[in-house]
Design an enzyme around this catalytic site. Structure first.
Site, short mmCIF file in Angstrom:
data_model
loop_
_atom_site.label_atom_id
_atom_site.label_comp_id
_atom_site.label_asym_id
_atom_site.label_seq_id
_atom_site.Cartn_x
_atom_site.Cartn_y
_atom_site.Cartn_z
N CYS A 1 0.88 -0.99 -0.14
CA CYS A 1 0.04 -0.14 -0.01
C CYS A 1 0.97 1.16 -0.02
O CYS A 1 1.86 1.27 0.81
CB CYS A 1 -1.12 -0.15 1.17
SG CYS A 1 -0.93 1.45 2.28
N GLU A 2 0.66 2.08 -0.95
CA GLU A 2 1.38 3.25 -1.20
C GLU A 2 1.10 4.34 -0.10
O GLU A 2 2.11 5.24 0.13
CB GLU A 2 1.48 3.88 -2.32
CG GLU A 2 -0.01 4.51 -2.47
CD GLU A 2 -0.28 5.27 -3.98
OE1 GLU A 2 0.60 4.92 -4.99
OE2 GLU A 2 -1.36 5.78 -4.31
N HIS A 3 0.09 4.31 0.76
CA HIS A 3 0.17 5.19 1.99
C HIS A 3 0.76 4.53 3.17
O HIS A 3 1.04 5.68 3.97
CB HIS A 3 -1.53 5.33 2.25
CG HIS A 3 -2.32 5.83 1.17
ND1 HIS A 3 -3.64 5.23 0.97
CD2 HIS A 3 -2.11 6.55 0.17
CE1 HIS A 3 -3.96 5.79 -0.15
NE2 HIS A 3 -3.05 6.77 -0.78
N HIS A 4 1.02 3.42 3.33
CA HIS A 4 1.70 3.24 4.81
C HIS A 4 2.94 2.54 4.31
O HIS A 4 3.69 2.00 5.47
CB HIS A 4 0.56 2.34 5.57
CG HIS A 4 -0.46 3.19 5.76
ND1 HIS A 4 -1.64 3.08 5.26
CD2 HIS A 4 -0.85 3.98 6.96
CE1 HIS A 4 -2.67 3.86 5.68
NE2 HIS A 4 -1.91 4.53 6.56
N GLN B 1 -5.03 -0.73 -4.15
CA GLN B 1 -5.45 -1.91 -4.77
C GLN B 1 -6.59 -1.53 -6.03
O GLN B 1 -6.51 -2.03 -7.03
CB GLN B 1 -6.37 -2.59 -3.78
CG GLN B 1 -7.14 -3.94 -4.13
CD GLN B 1 -7.94 -4.54 -3.18
OE1 GLN B 1 -7.53 -4.65 -1.98
NE2 GLN B 1 -8.97 -5.14 -3.50
N HIS C 1 -5.39 -5.90 3.95
CA HIS C 1 -4.52 -4.67 3.87
C HIS C 1 -4.14 -4.71 5.42
O HIS C 1 -4.72 -4.41 6.42
CB HIS C 1 -5.25 -3.41 3.53
CG HIS C 1 -5.46 -3.25 2.20
ND1 HIS C 1 -5.03 -2.30 1.43
CD2 HIS C 1 -6.40 -4.02 1.48
CE1 HIS C 1 -5.65 -2.32 0.03
NE2 HIS C 1 -6.35 -3.48 0.30
N CYS D 1 -2.41 -2.45 6.72
CA CYS D 1 -2.31 -1.14 7.23
C CYS D 1 -4.05 -0.81 8.05
O CYS D 1 -4.04 0.06 8.83
CB CYS D 1 -2.12 -0.01 6.18
SG CYS D 1 -3.31 -0.17 4.97
ZN ZN Z 1 -2.44 1.60 3.76
#
Ligand code: ZN
Length: 186
Positions: free
Chosen positions: A76-79, A117, A145, A147
């Site tokens: 996941c590119e956010h976390h 995703q 996920h 995260c």
């Molecule tokens: Zn994430």
């Protein structure tokens, strides 16, 4: 290509940032390990699914092709935490098909990138559209996920499901349902 020195420097800074001693035995080789790991888990950025989807076979009948339960691991590119699960691909050919393993290879190339995703699902569908020019493509991805499960709202076992349908799958609910029932039939 990837800049290993930058990755290593970044990992060292992060470890220092969280208050770790980057020179203790267990962490000494961690920056180097992570740099080499990045080459693997983000290597899809440097690969083009065309290399796998170019080789096609002519078919007499344009029946639905489904490859389901393709296991994948992504980030996941956010976390920068893993999300992983299964991808299911269906398409209605237009005279041409690809080898079944090539569908799994395509999933693998798009999975090994930092992303969300939704984008991965759309990228897989677009690659098949572009290279196979089928009557329609449907891609469903189910993933956990980390995260969401090891941090944040901590809901282990919850799954994110994304679906992209193009061409005949987009307008034809009966076709969509046929795909979904075949995917769910274990
Ligand atoms: Zn994430």
């Amino acid at each position: 290509m990837m800049d290993y020195e930058k990755i290593k420097a970044g990992v060292r800074l992060m470890l220092e940032g969280i208050g770790e001693d980057v020179n203790r035995e267990g962490l000494l080789e961690t920056p180097d390990r992570i740099a080499r790991m990045c080459a693997e888990i983000y290597g899809g950025l440097y690969e083009d699914p065309a290399q796998h989807l170019r080789k096609q076979f002519t078919v007499e009948r344009d029946d639905m092709v489904i490859e389901k339960d393709i296991t994948f691991y992504s980030t996941c590119e956010h976390h920068l935490l893993p999300f992983y699960g299964k991808a299911h691909i269906g398409y209605l050919p237009n005279g041409k098909v690809v080898g079944l393993s090539k569908l799994a290879r395509t999933v693998d190339i798009y999975a090994r990138r930092p992303q969300i995703q939704e984008k991965m699902t759309a990228d897989i569908a677009r690659a098949l559209e572009e290279h196979l020019n089928p009557r329609g493509v449907i891609v469903m991805v189910e993933a956990e996920h980390t995260c969401m499960t090891m941090r944040g709202i901590k809901k282990p076992g919850s799954k994110t499901v994304t679906l992209v349908a193009t061409g005949v799958f987009e307008e034809n609910m009966e076709l969509q349902n046929r795909f979904l029932s075949m995917v769910r039939d274990r």
